[in-house]
Enzyme design. Structure first.
Site, PDB file in Angstrom:
ATOM      1  N   LYS B  82      40.154  49.516  46.896  1.00 25.16           N
ATOM      2  CA  LYS B  82      40.989  49.468  45.656  1.00 25.16           C
ATOM      3  C   LYS B  82      40.541  50.573  44.881  1.00 25.16           C
ATOM      4  CE  LYS B  82      40.342  46.056  41.764  1.00 25.16           C
ATOM      5  NZ  LYS B  82      39.520  44.904  41.189  1.00 25.16           N
ATOM      6  N   SER B 157      42.072  41.066  40.351  1.00 25.75           N
ATOM      7  CA  SER B 157      42.869  42.283  40.100  1.00 25.75           C
ATOM      8  C   SER B 157      42.929  43.232  41.606  1.00 25.75           C
ATOM      9  CB  SER B 157      42.012  43.044  39.125  1.00 25.75           C
ATOM     10  OG  SER B 157      40.694  43.242  39.543  1.00 25.75           O
ATOM     11  N   SER B 181      38.413  38.422  41.115  1.00 29.37           N
ATOM     12  CA  SER B 181      39.463  39.513  41.409  1.00 29.37           C
ATOM     13  C   SER B 181      39.389  40.032  42.912  1.00 29.37           C
ATOM     14  CB  SER B 181      39.234  40.921  40.713  1.00 29.37           C
ATOM     15  OG  SER B 181      39.492  40.819  39.448  1.00 29.37           O
TER      16      SER B 181
END
Lengths: 65, 472
Positions: B82, B157, B181
């Site tokens: 990420k 997320s 997330s």
């Protein structure tokens, strides 16, 4: 002192957070959502927290539960 | 490696091929880079692909393995991070324009540990701006598309991580989980994701959202893939003051599939209220299946859960504002609308309200720990809803209009607030073919039991074998 969800007060406070003026629509949205969020926090007013220490640091127990 | 083999491969199965020298890290990395090149223009899983670095690392891994220096299941395996993790010399945008020029001069500890285990980084993955949302709708870098239905959100997320795994654009991924997330995109994309115990994995070099709740978590196509990544990540890091010195067990060894006699708590409040009927059906069936395997399900009462949405929000808003106050002051216009609004909201929360939330947190944690003293794990839905359309920010659920971004984390946030480990494992599909996730929650530092339950479920059901049909 005005109530914390007083939108005029919130507008003033939020306006102070940025160096340049916010777009009016952005400011309106932030004021409305902040008022709703603070209003929602009233839900915990019914809990008795007077004797409760804040849990500031989440020290996880190093032994089995 | 053919495209069909790439799609069916898992981190564990590819690792075994590498160990047996049936495929080289270089061949594997080239195959993934080619697939990303063909497909990711559409799926937007990646913010940046780093082929030069990936091929150089793959070449080194290939030579090491040829010399008999195999390091373990991650050696030579293409994975991705990420874009909230610092990777030396690679831009770290945090999914925001505000950070577009940021070039880290060091690696996050998690990145360093993955590299030391021989993993090959393919690049940086898309996310909700600053990880501050549950949809991964991103106005700056494009919105990651759910491989099961490209018009639907991936969840967030860590949405790019979910898409990269479900779309077979990487074999493993690291996300972060502050309110769900890692688990939400895992549930919505039909993969596995673990939020470890707070303190189990170092957060050094990861851009913070909310210090009190932030966790680094591994994601994979299977529970075993996640266990192998956790093995490398877990452990004390002097650079992270919240990291634990507790010894790291052998997580793969915990995957015995024996759940006989394990007690599973099924909460009677909060976690099934306002749930989509298809999610309820799939989660109930999963709990029933675990009981058929020998676990014992029992209802447990967690009445304080109903206060979590407001109190966790206050803490996240306050801390996110504290992290970003200076950038917000000077560059407010460069944020996406939703994230700017949330950051501004954080600037008006009083110390009294913040501490009220922290006091509530102690009550909540005590309640959760009492229940976890009676049962071995909790089982709940990961999300009350399946993925929704990217252009549909609201939905009608159980006769109520809900805001998808806020609603999607109702089942995950409680375990960021209490710090206990929680994992999402696929437990079926909706009629439209959208995945549903089961959340397994354990005692502090008992990731072994969480992984064991999830693995036993996964191995005795077919969901992990399904792959979406994707094309350019």
């Amino acid at each position: 002192m005005p109530h914390r969800t007083d939108k005029a007060l919130l507008r003033q406070m939020i306006s102070c957070l940025t160096a340049e003026p916010l777009d009016p629509l952005d400011l309106d949205r932030a004021v409305e959502e902040a008022a709703a969020m603070l209003d929602g926090l009233r839900a915990i007013d019914g809990l008795d927290l007077t004797e409760v220490e804040p849990l500031i640091t989440l020290d996880m127990p190093d032994t089995d539960t | 490696m053919t495209d069909a083999e790439l799609v069916s491969a898992t981190l564990t199965s590819a690792g075994e091929l590498v160990r047996r020298k049936q495929i080289s890290p270089l061949e594997l990395t080239r195959a993934y880079l080619d697939r990303i090149e063909r497909l990711d223009g559409h799926f937007r899983a990646y913010i940046a692909v780093t082929p030069k670095q990936a091929l150089a690392a793959a070449e080194r891994a290939t030579q090491e393995i040829a010399r008999g220096q195999w390091r373990g299941p991650l050696h030579g395996i293409p994975i991705a991070y990420k874009d909230l993790f610092a990777v030396r010399g690679v831009p770290m945008t945090c999914g925001s324009k505000v950070m577009a020029d940021h070039l880290p001069d060091c690696d996050a500890t998690a990145v360093l540990r993955m590299a030391e285990a021989g993993a090959i980084s393919l690049g940086k993955l898309n996310l909700h701006e600053f990880a501050w949302g549950g949809t991964s709708i991103n106005p700056h870098y494009g919105t990651p598309r759910n491989p099961w239905h490209p018009e639907y959100i991936s969840g967030g997320s860590s949405g790019g991580s979910g898409v990269a795994l479900a779309g077979s654009l990487a074999l493993g991924s690291l996300g972060t989980d502050t309110g769900g997330s890692v688990r939400i995109p895992s549930a919505l994309c039909g993969v596995v994701g673990l939020k470890p115990t707070y303190g189990r994995v170092s957060r050094y070099g990861v851009f913070p959202l909310c210090w009190s709740f932030d966790n680094v978590g591994p994601m994979g196509k299977t529970v075993e893939d996640v266990a192998h990544q956790l093995q490398v990540l877990a452990g004390y890091d002097p650079k992270d003051p919240t990291s634990s010195r507790r010894a790291v067990p052998n997580y793969a060894a915990a995957l015995t599939d024996d759940v006989k006699g394990l007690r599973l708590g099924v909460p009677t409040e909060h976690f099934f209220e306002g749930i989509e009927p298809i999610v309820r059906e799939r989660v109930d069936a999963a709990i029933h299946h675990l009981c058929e395997l020998g676990a014992i399900a029992e209802p447990v009462s967690l009445p304080l859960m109903s206060y979590v949405p407001q109190t966790s929000y206050v803490m996240m808003l306050s801390e996110a504002y504290a992290v970003q106050a200076d950038m917000l002051r000077n560059r407010a216009r460069e944020y996406g609308d939703d994230v700017r609004t949330r950051l501004l909201m954080g600037g008006v929360i009083s110390a009294d309200d913040y501490l009220k939330a922290q006091r509530f947190r102690r009550l909540l944690r005590d309640q959760v720990m009492r229940i976890l003293g009676r049962v071995d794990a909790l089982v709940t839905p990961t999300s009350l809803i399946t993925a929704k359309r990217i252009d549909q920010p609201t939905a009608r659920i159980a006769d109520r209009d809900i805001v998808v971004n806020a609603y999607i984390s109702r089942c995950t946030r409680p375990f960021n607030m209490t710090g206990v480990p929680a994992l999402s494992v696929p437990c079926g599909f909706s009629a439209e073919g959208l995945p549903v996730g089961l959340q397994v929650v354990g005692r502090p530092f008992d990731e072994e039991t969480v992984l064991r339950i999830a693995h036993a479920y996964e191995r005795s059901t077919p969901w992990h074998e399904r792959r979406p049909t994707v094309s350019a």
